[in-house]
Design a protein around this motif. Structure first.
Motif, PDB file in Angstrom:
ATOM      1  N   LEU A 157       0.829  -1.202   0.000  1.00 22.48           N
ATOM      2  CA  LEU A 157       0.000   0.000   0.000  1.00 22.48           C
ATOM      3  C   LEU A 157       0.869   1.260   0.000  1.00 22.48           C
ATOM      4  O   LEU A 157       0.619   2.197  -0.757  1.00 22.48           O
ATOM      5  N   LEU A 158       1.895   1.283   0.842  1.00 24.09           N
ATOM      6  CA  LEU A 158       2.746   2.465   0.957  1.00 24.09           C
ATOM      7  C   LEU A 158       3.526   2.738  -0.317  1.00 24.09           C
ATOM      8  O   LEU A 158       3.792   3.903  -0.658  1.00 24.09           O
ATOM      9  N   LEU A 159       3.878   1.679  -1.027  1.00 18.52           N
ATOM     10  CA  LEU A 159       4.645   1.853  -2.258  1.00 18.52           C
ATOM     11  C   LEU A 159       3.849   2.653  -3.288  1.00 18.52           C
ATOM     12  O   LEU A 159       4.424   3.371  -4.112  1.00 18.52           O
ATOM     13  N   ASP A 160       2.532   2.553  -3.222  1.00 20.52           N
ATOM     14  CA  ASP A 160       1.669   3.290  -4.158  1.00 20.52           C
ATOM     15  C   ASP A 160       1.594   4.778  -3.832  1.00 20.52           C
ATOM     16  O   ASP A 160       1.111   5.565  -4.652  1.00 20.52           O
ATOM     17  N   VAL A 161       2.045   5.156  -2.637  1.00 15.47           N
ATOM     18  CA  VAL A 161       1.962   6.564  -2.234  1.00 15.47           C
ATOM     19  C   VAL A 161       3.349   7.123  -1.895  1.00 15.47           C
ATOM     20  O   VAL A 161       3.508   7.984  -1.036  1.00 15.47           O
ATOM     21  N   SER A 162       4.359   6.594  -2.574  1.00 14.30           N
ATOM     22  CA  SER A 162       5.733   7.120  -2.484  1.00 14.30           C
ATOM     23  C   SER A 162       6.431   6.871  -1.153  1.00 14.30           C
ATOM     24  O   SER A 162       7.291   7.649  -0.741  1.00 14.30           O
ATOM     25  N   PHE A 163       6.066   5.789  -0.477  1.00 20.48           N
ATOM     26  CA  PHE A 163       6.784   5.357   0.717  1.00 20.48           C
ATOM     27  C   PHE A 163       7.203   3.902   0.494  1.00 20.48           C
ATOM     28  O   PHE A 163       6.364   3.049   0.219  1.00 20.48           O
ATOM     29  N   GLN A 164       8.491   3.622   0.625  1.00 18.92           N
ATOM     30  CA  GLN A 164       8.984   2.261   0.387  1.00 18.92           C
ATOM     31  C   GLN A 164       9.533   1.657   1.671  1.00 18.92           C
ATOM     32  O   GLN A 164      10.444   2.210   2.297  1.00 18.92           O
ATOM     33  N   VAL A 165       8.950   0.538   2.072  1.00 19.02           N
ATOM     34  CA  VAL A 165       9.438  -0.178   3.247  1.00 19.02           C
ATOM     35  C   VAL A 165      10.737  -0.883   2.868  1.00 19.02           C
ATOM     36  O   VAL A 165      10.740  -1.793   2.041  1.00 19.02           O
ATOM     37  N   THR A 166      11.830  -0.453   3.471  1.00 15.31           N
ATOM     38  CA  THR A 166      13.141  -1.038   3.164  1.00 15.31           C
ATOM     39  C   THR A 166      13.669  -1.912   4.293  1.00 15.31           C
ATOM     40  O   THR A 166      14.702  -2.570   4.145  1.00 15.31           O
ATOM     41  N   ALA A 167      12.969  -1.908   5.438  1.00 20.03           N
ATOM     42  CA  ALA A 167      13.379  -2.758   6.560  1.00 20.03           C
ATOM     43  C   ALA A 167      12.145  -3.143   7.359  1.00 20.03           C
ATOM     44  O   ALA A 167      11.284  -2.305   7.627  1.00 20.03           O
ATOM     45  N   GLU A 168      12.026  -4.409   7.735  1.00 19.13           N
ATOM     46  CA  GLU A 168      10.895  -4.914   8.508  1.00 19.13           C
ATOM     47  C   GLU A 168      11.394  -5.629   9.757  1.00 19.13           C
ATOM     48  O   GLU A 168      12.380  -6.362   9.708  1.00 19.13           O
ATOM     49  N   PHE A 169      10.691  -5.414  10.864  1.00 23.84           N
ATOM     50  CA  PHE A 169      11.020  -6.102  12.108  1.00 23.84           C
ATOM     51  C   PHE A 169       9.720  -6.496  12.800  1.00 23.84           C
ATOM     52  O   PHE A 169       8.706  -5.799  12.690  1.00 23.84           O
ATOM     53  N   ALA A 170       9.775  -7.606  13.531  1.00 27.23           N
ATOM     54  CA  ALA A 170       8.590  -8.090  14.237  1.00 27.23           C
ATOM     55  C   ALA A 170       8.430  -7.437  15.601  1.00 27.23           C
ATOM     56  O   ALA A 170       7.366  -7.524  16.210  1.00 27.23           O
ATOM     57  N   SER A 171       9.476  -6.787  16.103  1.00 27.67           N
ATOM     58  CA  SER A 171       9.404  -6.157  17.421  1.00 27.67           C
ATOM     59  C   SER A 171      10.358  -4.971  17.485  1.00 27.67           C
ATOM     60  O   SER A 171      11.303  -4.857  16.682  1.00 27.67           O
ATOM     61  N   VAL A 172      10.124  -4.104  18.460  1.00 27.51           N
ATOM     62  CA  VAL A 172      10.991  -2.944  18.676  1.00 27.51           C
ATOM     63  C   VAL A 172      12.389  -3.402  19.065  1.00 27.51           C
ATOM     64  O   VAL A 172      13.396  -2.830  18.629  1.00 27.51           O
ATOM     65  N   ASP A 173      12.470  -4.452  19.878  1.00 27.43           N
ATOM     66  CA  ASP A 173      13.783  -4.946  20.305  1.00 27.43           C
ATOM     67  C   ASP A 173      14.617  -5.404  19.110  1.00 27.43           C
ATOM     68  O   ASP A 173      15.832  -5.190  19.076  1.00 27.43           O
ATOM     69  N   GLU A 174      13.965  -6.059  18.132  1.00 22.90           N
ATOM     70  CA  GLU A 174      14.687  -6.476  16.929  1.00 22.90           C
ATOM     71  C   GLU A 174      15.255  -5.263  16.198  1.00 22.90           C
ATOM     72  O   GLU A 174      16.394  -5.279  15.722  1.00 22.90           O
ATOM     73  N   ALA A 175      14.459  -4.203  16.104  1.00 19.80           N
ATOM     74  CA  ALA A 175      14.897  -2.993  15.409  1.00 19.80           C
ATOM     75  C   ALA A 175      16.057  -2.330  16.145  1.00 19.80           C
ATOM     76  O   ALA A 175      17.022  -1.867  15.524  1.00 19.80           O
ATOM     77  N   ILE A 176      15.970  -2.295  17.478  1.00 21.58           N
ATOM     78  CA  ILE A 176      17.046  -1.700  18.272  1.00 21.58           C
ATOM     79  C   ILE A 176      18.338  -2.477  18.071  1.00 21.58           C
ATOM     80  O   ILE A 176      19.434  -1.911  18.089  1.00 21.58           O
ATOM     81  N   GLY A 177      18.219  -3.771  17.840  1.00 24.96           N
ATOM     82  CA  GLY A 177      19.391  -4.615  17.640  1.00 24.96           C
ATOM     83  C   GLY A 177      20.054  -4.442  16.283  1.00 24.96           C
ATOM     84  O   GLY A 177      21.097  -5.052  16.023  1.00 24.96           O
ATOM     85  N   GLU A 178      19.452  -3.599  15.413  1.00 25.97           N
ATOM     86  CA  GLU A 178      20.015  -3.350  14.083  1.00 25.97           C
ATOM     87  C   GLU A 178      20.209  -1.851  13.876  1.00 25.97           C
ATOM     88  O   GLU A 178      19.569  -1.223  13.027  1.00 25.97           O
ATOM     89  N   PRO A 179      21.104  -1.238  14.640  1.00 22.59           N
ATOM     90  CA  PRO A 179      21.276   0.222  14.568  1.00 22.59           C
ATOM     91  C   PRO A 179      21.798   0.735  13.233  1.00 22.59           C
ATOM     92  O   PRO A 179      21.648   1.918  12.916  1.00 22.59           O
TER      93      PRO A 179
END
Length: 233
Positions: free
Chosen positions: A22-44
């Motif tokens: 959906l976001l790709l159709d409105v000029s936003f591209q998801v380039t990284a996905e995480f299942a939790s905030v902790d996972e995201a914090i672990g990939e600075p």
């Protein structure tokens, strides 16, 4: 229109996949996905223009938003969740988020809201004013209030209190003993100082920063639904 990159954090993989398309159709591209905030914090090292996160329903989930925000101080962070809870909203505000959006909003409203965030706006649900007025969302500490009010004149502060009451320029002028033209001049000045674009935003800003808490038990505004830089679904 240039495409903005998004870090998407949500426990539901199917939802992540759907929102990414959906976001790709409105000029936003998801380039990284995480299942939790902790996972995201672990990939600075992962970079993105915007962080879009559903912290989940865990009672302690939002406590991880602060560290994530600190790790990426220059990246706007928006909560996209299925429930509007006063306590969770307060935690999110204290963490310095740029927006708090609901999953039941329309795709067009979501896209517009995210565009506003990327322009530097703060975007919150229309229900926020009701929560503020009911006292469920507490104003910021006095030290923060003092800092935020810096630069406001006594007259501008008086006008902000009138805006909380939903007073028109004519009523404000009458109650303060000044002309409507003078009210407009003061209003323009205070809007600039607090980075608000209209009287509705100014009234919400005032409530969220403690102005008029002792004087006001209920308020309304004359500009329609109380939103901060968002087109509702």
């Amino acid at each position: 229109m240039s495409t903005q990159t998004v870090m998407l954090i949500d426990a539901n993989k199917l939802f992540r996949e759907g929102l990414s398309r959906l976001l790709l159709d409105v000029s936003f591209q998801v380039t990284a996905e995480f299942a939790s905030v902790d996972e995201a914090i672990g990939e600075p090292a992962v970079q993105a223009d915007l962080v879009l996160v559903d912290p989940g329903e865990d009672a302690t989930a939002l406590t991880r938003i602060g560290p994530l925000r600190q790790q990426r101080p220059d990246t706007p962070l928006v909560i996209l969740t299925g429930s509007l809870d006063a306590r969770r909203l307060t935690q999110a505000l204290e963490a310095g988020i740029s927006g708090y959006l609901m999953k039941d909003m329309s795709a067009d409203a979501l896209a517009q809201s995210l565009r506003l965030v990327m322009m530097g706006e703060k975007v919150f649900p229309t229900h926020l004013a009701e929560l503020l007025l009911s006292g469920q969302v507490q104003p910021q500490p006095a030290t923060e209030i003092t800092a935020l009010r810096k630069g406001l004149s006594q007259r501008e502060t008086q006008i902000l209190r009138c805006l909380i009451d939903g007073d028109s320029n004519k009523i404000i002028a009458s109650s303060l003993g000044i002309t409507e033209a003078t009210v407009k001049v003061h209003l323009k000045s205070l809007l600039r100082k607090i980075n608000a674009v209209n009287r509705t935003q100014a009234a919400i800003w005032a409530m969220n920063n403690g102005l008029g808490q002792a004087e006001v038990t209920q308020a309304a505004n004359s500009d329609g639904p109380a939103t901060i830089g968002v087109a509702t679904a």
